[in-house]
Design a protein around this motif. Sequence first.
Motif, PDB file in Angstrom:
ATOM      1  N   LYS A  40      53.119  46.262  27.971  1.00  0.00           N
ATOM      2  CA  LYS A  40      51.772  46.145  28.518  1.00  0.00           C
ATOM      3  C   LYS A  40      51.700  44.900  29.384  1.00  0.00           C
ATOM      4  N   ASP A  41      51.088  45.068  30.521  1.00  0.00           N
ATOM      5  CA  ASP A  41      50.943  43.966  31.467  1.00  0.00           C
ATOM      6  C   ASP A  41      49.686  43.183  31.102  1.00  0.00           C
ATOM      7  N   LYS A  42      49.861  42.027  30.475  1.00  0.00           N
ATOM      8  CA  LYS A  42      48.731  41.246  29.990  1.00  0.00           C
ATOM      9  C   LYS A  42      47.901  40.650  31.114  1.00  0.00           C
ATOM     10  N   LYS A  43      48.513  40.420  32.270  1.00  0.00           N
ATOM     11  CA  LYS A  43      47.751  39.797  33.341  1.00  0.00           C
ATOM     12  C   LYS A  43      46.745  40.765  33.969  1.00  0.00           C
ATOM     13  N   ASN A  44      46.877  42.055  33.718  1.00  0.00           N
ATOM     14  CA  ASN A  44      45.936  43.018  34.265  1.00  0.00           C
ATOM     15  C   ASN A  44      44.836  43.377  33.278  1.00  0.00           C
ATOM     16  N   LYS A  45      44.710  42.611  32.230  1.00  0.00           N
ATOM     17  CA  LYS A  45      43.675  42.843  31.243  1.00  0.00           C
ATOM     18  C   LYS A  45      42.345  42.341  31.807  1.00  0.00           C
ATOM     19  N   PRO A  46      41.256  43.085  31.626  1.00  0.00           N
ATOM     20  CA  PRO A  46      39.960  42.611  32.144  1.00  0.00           C
ATOM     21  C   PRO A  46      39.563  41.284  31.510  1.00  0.00           C
ATOM     22  N   LEU A  47      38.924  40.443  32.304  1.00  0.00           N
ATOM     23  CA  LEU A  47      38.435  39.183  31.785  1.00  0.00           C
ATOM     24  C   LEU A  47      37.209  39.434  30.906  1.00  0.00           C
ATOM     25  N   THR A  48      37.099  38.665  29.848  1.00  0.00           N
ATOM     26  CA  THR A  48      35.927  38.757  28.980  1.00  0.00           C
ATOM     27  C   THR A  48      34.770  37.999  29.633  1.00  0.00           C
ATOM     28  N   LEU A  49      33.577  38.229  29.126  1.00  0.00           N
ATOM     29  CA  LEU A  49      32.415  37.522  29.660  1.00  0.00           C
ATOM     30  C   LEU A  49      32.582  35.998  29.556  1.00  0.00           C
ATOM     31  N   PRO A  50      33.026  35.460  28.411  1.00  0.00           N
ATOM     32  CA  PRO A  50      33.242  33.996  28.365  1.00  0.00           C
ATOM     33  C   PRO A  50      34.289  33.516  29.379  1.00  0.00           C
ATOM     34  N   ALA A  87      22.487  37.973  32.263  1.00  0.00           N
ATOM     35  CA  ALA A  87      22.774  38.561  30.955  1.00  0.00           C
ATOM     36  C   ALA A  87      23.809  39.677  31.055  1.00  0.00           C
ATOM     37  N   LEU A  88      24.080  40.142  32.267  1.00  0.00           N
ATOM     38  CA  LEU A  88      24.995  41.270  32.465  1.00  0.00           C
ATOM     39  C   LEU A  88      26.395  40.806  32.836  1.00  0.00           C
ATOM     40  N   LYS A  89      27.387  41.414  32.218  1.00  0.00           N
ATOM     41  CA  LYS A  89      28.775  41.118  32.563  1.00  0.00           C
ATOM     42  C   LYS A  89      29.055  41.509  34.016  1.00  0.00           C
ATOM     43  N   ALA A  90      28.431  42.591  34.474  1.00  0.00           N
ATOM     44  CA  ALA A  90      28.635  43.050  35.855  1.00  0.00           C
ATOM     45  C   ALA A  90      28.231  41.974  36.868  1.00  0.00           C
ATOM     46  N   THR A  91      27.197  41.216  36.562  1.00  0.00           N
ATOM     47  CA  THR A  91      26.772  40.121  37.446  1.00  0.00           C
ATOM     48  C   THR A  91      27.869  39.067  37.542  1.00  0.00           C
ATOM     49  N   TRP A  92      28.422  38.690  36.391  1.00  0.00           N
ATOM     50  CA  TRP A  92      29.471  37.672  36.366  1.00  0.00           C
ATOM     51  C   TRP A  92      30.734  38.173  37.052  1.00  0.00           C
ATOM     52  N   GLU A  93      31.047  39.473  36.894  1.00  0.00           N
ATOM     53  CA  GLU A  93      32.208  40.041  37.587  1.00  0.00           C
ATOM     54  C   GLU A  93      32.004  39.992  39.097  1.00  0.00           C
ATOM     55  N   GLN A  94      30.793  40.328  39.563  1.00  0.00           N
ATOM     56  CA  GLN A  94      30.539  40.295  41.003  1.00  0.00           C
ATOM     57  C   GLN A  94      30.599  38.868  41.531  1.00  0.00           C
ATOM     58  N   LEU A  95      30.077  37.920  40.776  1.00  0.00           N
ATOM     59  CA  LEU A  95      30.181  36.519  41.192  1.00  0.00           C
ATOM     60  C   LEU A  95      31.642  36.085  41.280  1.00  0.00           C
ATOM     61  N   TYR A  96      32.443  36.494  40.312  1.00  0.00           N
ATOM     62  CA  TYR A  96      33.872  36.174  40.329  1.00  0.00           C
ATOM     63  C   TYR A  96      34.519  36.784  41.575  1.00  0.00           C
ATOM     64  N   ARG A  97      34.216  38.065  41.849  1.00  0.00           N
ATOM     65  CA  ARG A  97      34.776  38.724  43.037  1.00  0.00           C
ATOM     66  C   ARG A  97      34.396  37.987  44.311  1.00  0.00           C
ATOM     67  N   ASP A  98      33.118  37.647  44.420  1.00  0.00           N
ATOM     68  CA  ASP A  98      32.614  37.052  45.657  1.00  0.00           C
ATOM     69  C   ASP A  98      33.027  35.598  45.837  1.00  0.00           C
ATOM     70  N   LEU A  99      33.112  34.858  44.746  1.00  0.00           N
ATOM     71  CA  LEU A  99      33.266  33.409  44.867  1.00  0.00           C
ATOM     72  C   LEU A  99      34.622  32.866  44.440  1.00  0.00           C
ATOM     73  N   ILE A 100      35.411  33.670  43.709  1.00  0.00           N
ATOM     74  CA  ILE A 100      36.678  33.141  43.214  1.00  0.00           C
ATOM     75  C   ILE A 100      37.862  33.944  43.752  1.00  0.00           C
ATOM     76  N   ASP A 101      38.020  35.167  43.269  1.00  0.00           N
ATOM     77  CA  ASP A 101      39.214  35.932  43.661  1.00  0.00           C
ATOM     78  C   ASP A 101      39.085  37.355  43.156  1.00  0.00           C
ATOM     79  N   VAL A 102      40.149  38.105  43.312  1.00  0.00           N
ATOM     80  CA  VAL A 102      40.239  39.464  42.808  1.00  0.00           C
ATOM     81  C   VAL A 102      40.372  39.397  41.289  1.00  0.00           C
TER      82      VAL A 102
END
Length: 180
Positions: A40-50, A87-102
Amino acid sequence: MPAKLAPHILTEIERLHQAHNYDPQILQVFAQLVLTKPPKDKKNKPLTLPQLKQALYRKFNVTSTVALRKNGKFQMAIDGTEPLNYALKATWEQLYRDLIDVLPNEQHQTGPDCINGINIFNYFRPWQVFSLDPEAATDKDIRDAYHRLSKIYHPDNPKTGNRRIFERLEQMYRSLTYKP
Protein backbone atom coordinates in the motif's frame (compact mmCIF):
# COMPACT_ATOMS: atom_id res chain seq x y z
CA MET A 1 10.25 -15.86 0.99
CA PRO A 2 7.74 -16.28 -1.86
CA ALA A 3 4.47 -18.00 -1.10
CA LYS A 4 3.99 -21.55 -2.32
CA LEU A 5 2.12 -21.69 -5.62
CA ALA A 6 -1.17 -23.58 -5.77
CA PRO A 7 -1.12 -27.00 -7.48
CA HIS A 8 -3.28 -25.83 -10.41
CA ILE A 9 -0.77 -23.04 -11.16
CA LEU A 10 2.17 -25.45 -11.02
CA THR A 11 0.28 -27.79 -13.36
CA GLU A 12 -0.29 -24.92 -15.83
CA ILE A 13 3.39 -23.93 -15.63
CA GLU A 14 4.37 -27.53 -16.45
CA ARG A 15 1.88 -27.60 -19.36
CA LEU A 16 3.34 -24.36 -20.80
CA HIS A 17 6.85 -25.74 -20.37
CA GLN A 18 5.95 -28.93 -22.26
CA ALA A 19 3.88 -27.22 -24.98
CA HIS A 20 6.06 -24.17 -25.66
CA ASN A 21 9.37 -24.96 -23.95
CA TYR A 22 8.99 -21.95 -21.63
CA ASP A 23 11.41 -21.83 -18.71
CA PRO A 24 9.45 -23.06 -15.65
CA GLN A 25 11.49 -20.91 -13.24
CA ILE A 26 10.62 -17.74 -15.17
CA LEU A 27 6.95 -18.74 -15.21
CA GLN A 28 7.05 -19.33 -11.44
CA VAL A 29 8.60 -15.91 -10.85
CA PHE A 30 5.94 -14.36 -13.07
CA ALA A 31 3.16 -16.19 -11.21
CA GLN A 32 4.55 -14.92 -7.90
CA LEU A 33 4.63 -11.38 -9.27
CA VAL A 34 1.03 -11.58 -10.45
CA LEU A 35 -0.25 -13.13 -7.23
CA THR A 36 1.62 -10.82 -4.83
CA LYS A 37 -0.37 -7.85 -3.59
CA PRO A 38 1.48 -4.59 -4.12
CA PRO A 39 2.42 -2.72 -0.96
CA LYS A 40 0.00 0.00 0.00
CA ASP A 41 1.26 3.41 -0.95
CA LYS A 42 1.07 5.38 2.30
CA LYS A 43 1.82 8.71 0.69
CA ASN A 44 -1.44 8.55 -1.28
CA LYS A 45 -3.54 8.24 1.85
CA PRO A 46 -6.04 11.11 2.28
CA LEU A 47 -5.07 13.71 4.83
CA THR A 48 -7.16 13.81 7.99
CA LEU A 49 -8.91 16.99 9.08
CA PRO A 50 -6.26 17.69 11.78
CA GLN A 51 -3.48 17.19 9.20
CA LEU A 52 -5.18 19.60 6.79
CA LYS A 53 -5.58 22.20 9.52
CA GLN A 54 -1.97 21.83 10.68
CA ALA A 55 -0.68 22.28 7.13
CA LEU A 56 -2.62 25.52 6.76
CA TYR A 57 -1.58 26.71 10.23
CA ARG A 58 2.08 26.13 9.29
CA LYS A 59 1.62 27.92 5.98
CA PHE A 60 0.32 31.04 7.71
CA ASN A 61 2.36 30.67 10.91
CA VAL A 62 -0.62 30.41 13.27
CA THR A 63 -1.73 27.87 15.88
CA SER A 64 -5.52 27.83 15.63
CA THR A 65 -8.44 28.34 13.30
CA VAL A 66 -9.35 31.57 15.10
CA ALA A 67 -5.83 32.93 14.51
CA LEU A 68 -5.92 31.74 10.89
CA ARG A 69 -9.19 33.57 10.20
CA LYS A 70 -7.70 36.79 11.65
CA ASN A 71 -4.41 36.44 9.74
CA GLY A 72 -3.97 39.22 7.17
CA LYS A 73 -2.13 37.06 4.63
CA PHE A 74 -4.81 34.40 4.87
CA GLN A 75 -7.53 37.03 4.42
CA MET A 76 -5.79 38.29 1.28
CA ALA A 77 -5.41 34.73 -0.02
CA ILE A 78 -9.12 33.98 0.28
CA ASP A 79 -10.35 37.45 -0.72
CA GLY A 80 -13.14 37.16 -3.26
CA THR A 81 -14.10 33.61 -2.37
CA GLU A 82 -17.51 32.66 -1.07
CA PRO A 83 -17.94 32.43 2.72
CA LEU A 84 -16.18 29.37 4.13
CA ASN A 85 -17.63 26.79 6.49
CA TYR A 86 -14.66 25.81 8.65
CA ALA A 87 -16.61 22.92 10.16
CA LEU A 88 -16.41 20.97 6.89
CA LYS A 89 -13.45 18.86 5.84
CA ALA A 90 -14.23 19.78 2.22
CA THR A 91 -13.50 23.44 3.05
CA TRP A 92 -10.09 22.56 4.48
CA GLU A 93 -9.33 20.32 1.47
CA GLN A 94 -10.18 23.16 -0.92
CA LEU A 95 -8.01 25.58 1.06
CA TYR A 96 -5.16 23.06 0.91
CA ARG A 97 -5.64 22.69 -2.87
CA ASP A 98 -5.77 26.42 -3.46
CA LEU A 99 -3.09 27.59 -1.05
CA ILE A 100 -0.63 24.74 -0.53
CA ASP A 101 -0.42 21.95 -3.09
CA VAL A 102 -2.04 18.88 -4.59
CA LEU A 103 -3.56 16.64 -1.94
CA PRO A 104 -1.51 13.44 -1.59
CA ASN A 105 -4.46 11.21 -2.52
CA GLU A 106 -5.14 13.32 -5.63
CA GLN A 107 -1.69 13.04 -7.16
CA HIS A 108 -1.28 11.24 -10.49
CA GLN A 109 -5.00 11.33 -11.23
CA THR A 110 -6.55 9.96 -14.38
CA GLY A 111 -9.88 10.71 -15.96
CA PRO A 112 -11.55 12.98 -18.47
CA ASP A 113 -10.68 16.20 -16.61
CA CYS A 114 -7.05 15.21 -15.91
CA ILE A 115 -3.99 16.29 -17.83
CA ASN A 116 -0.54 15.12 -16.72
CA GLY A 117 -1.97 13.74 -13.49
CA ILE A 118 -3.75 16.97 -12.50
CA ASN A 119 -7.52 17.42 -12.40
CA ILE A 120 -7.61 20.82 -14.06
CA PHE A 121 -10.90 21.79 -12.46
CA ASN A 122 -9.73 21.03 -8.91
CA TYR A 123 -6.30 22.60 -9.35
CA PHE A 124 -4.91 25.59 -11.18
CA ARG A 125 -1.41 24.25 -11.83
CA PRO A 126 -0.51 25.41 -15.36
CA TRP A 127 3.18 24.48 -15.09
CA GLN A 128 2.30 20.87 -14.26
CA VAL A 129 -0.52 20.68 -16.79
CA PHE A 130 1.77 21.97 -19.54
CA SER A 131 4.67 19.76 -18.29
CA LEU A 132 7.00 22.73 -17.99
CA ASP A 133 9.69 23.77 -15.55
CA PRO A 134 8.87 27.29 -14.31
CA GLU A 135 12.57 28.05 -13.89
CA ALA A 136 13.63 27.02 -17.39
CA ALA A 137 10.61 27.34 -19.71
CA THR A 138 10.79 29.96 -22.43
CA ASP A 139 7.86 31.81 -23.98
CA LYS A 140 8.18 29.46 -26.95
CA ASP A 141 8.03 26.40 -24.67
CA ILE A 142 4.84 27.74 -23.08
CA ARG A 143 3.28 28.50 -26.46
CA ASP A 144 4.25 25.09 -27.86
CA ALA A 145 2.85 23.24 -24.84
CA TYR A 146 -0.39 25.22 -25.04
CA HIS A 147 -0.73 24.58 -28.79
CA ARG A 148 -0.09 20.87 -28.32
CA LEU A 149 -2.87 20.57 -25.74
CA SER A 150 -5.24 22.99 -27.45
CA LYS A 151 -5.17 20.87 -30.61
CA ILE A 152 -6.29 17.89 -28.59
CA TYR A 153 -9.07 19.63 -26.67
CA HIS A 154 -10.25 22.22 -29.22
CA PRO A 155 -14.05 22.00 -29.53
CA ASP A 156 -13.72 21.48 -33.31
CA ASN A 157 -11.79 18.24 -32.77
CA PRO A 158 -14.49 15.58 -33.26
CA LYS A 159 -12.68 12.84 -31.31
CA THR A 160 -11.16 14.57 -28.29
CA GLY A 161 -12.59 18.10 -28.32
CA ASN A 162 -13.92 19.46 -25.04
CA ARG A 163 -14.96 23.11 -24.68
CA ARG A 164 -14.67 23.17 -20.85
CA ILE A 165 -11.13 21.79 -20.90
CA PHE A 166 -10.14 24.02 -23.82
CA GLU A 167 -11.35 27.14 -21.98
CA ARG A 168 -9.50 26.09 -18.81
CA LEU A 169 -6.31 25.61 -20.86
CA GLU A 170 -6.78 29.11 -22.29
CA GLN A 171 -7.00 30.51 -18.74
CA MET A 172 -3.83 28.70 -17.77
CA TYR A 173 -2.02 29.88 -20.89
CA ARG A 174 -3.05 33.49 -20.26
CA SER A 175 -1.85 33.24 -16.65
CA LEU A 176 1.60 32.10 -17.82
CA THR A 177 1.95 34.67 -20.58
CA TYR A 178 0.44 37.70 -18.83
CA LYS A 179 2.64 40.77 -19.08
CA PRO A 180 1.48 43.82 -17.04
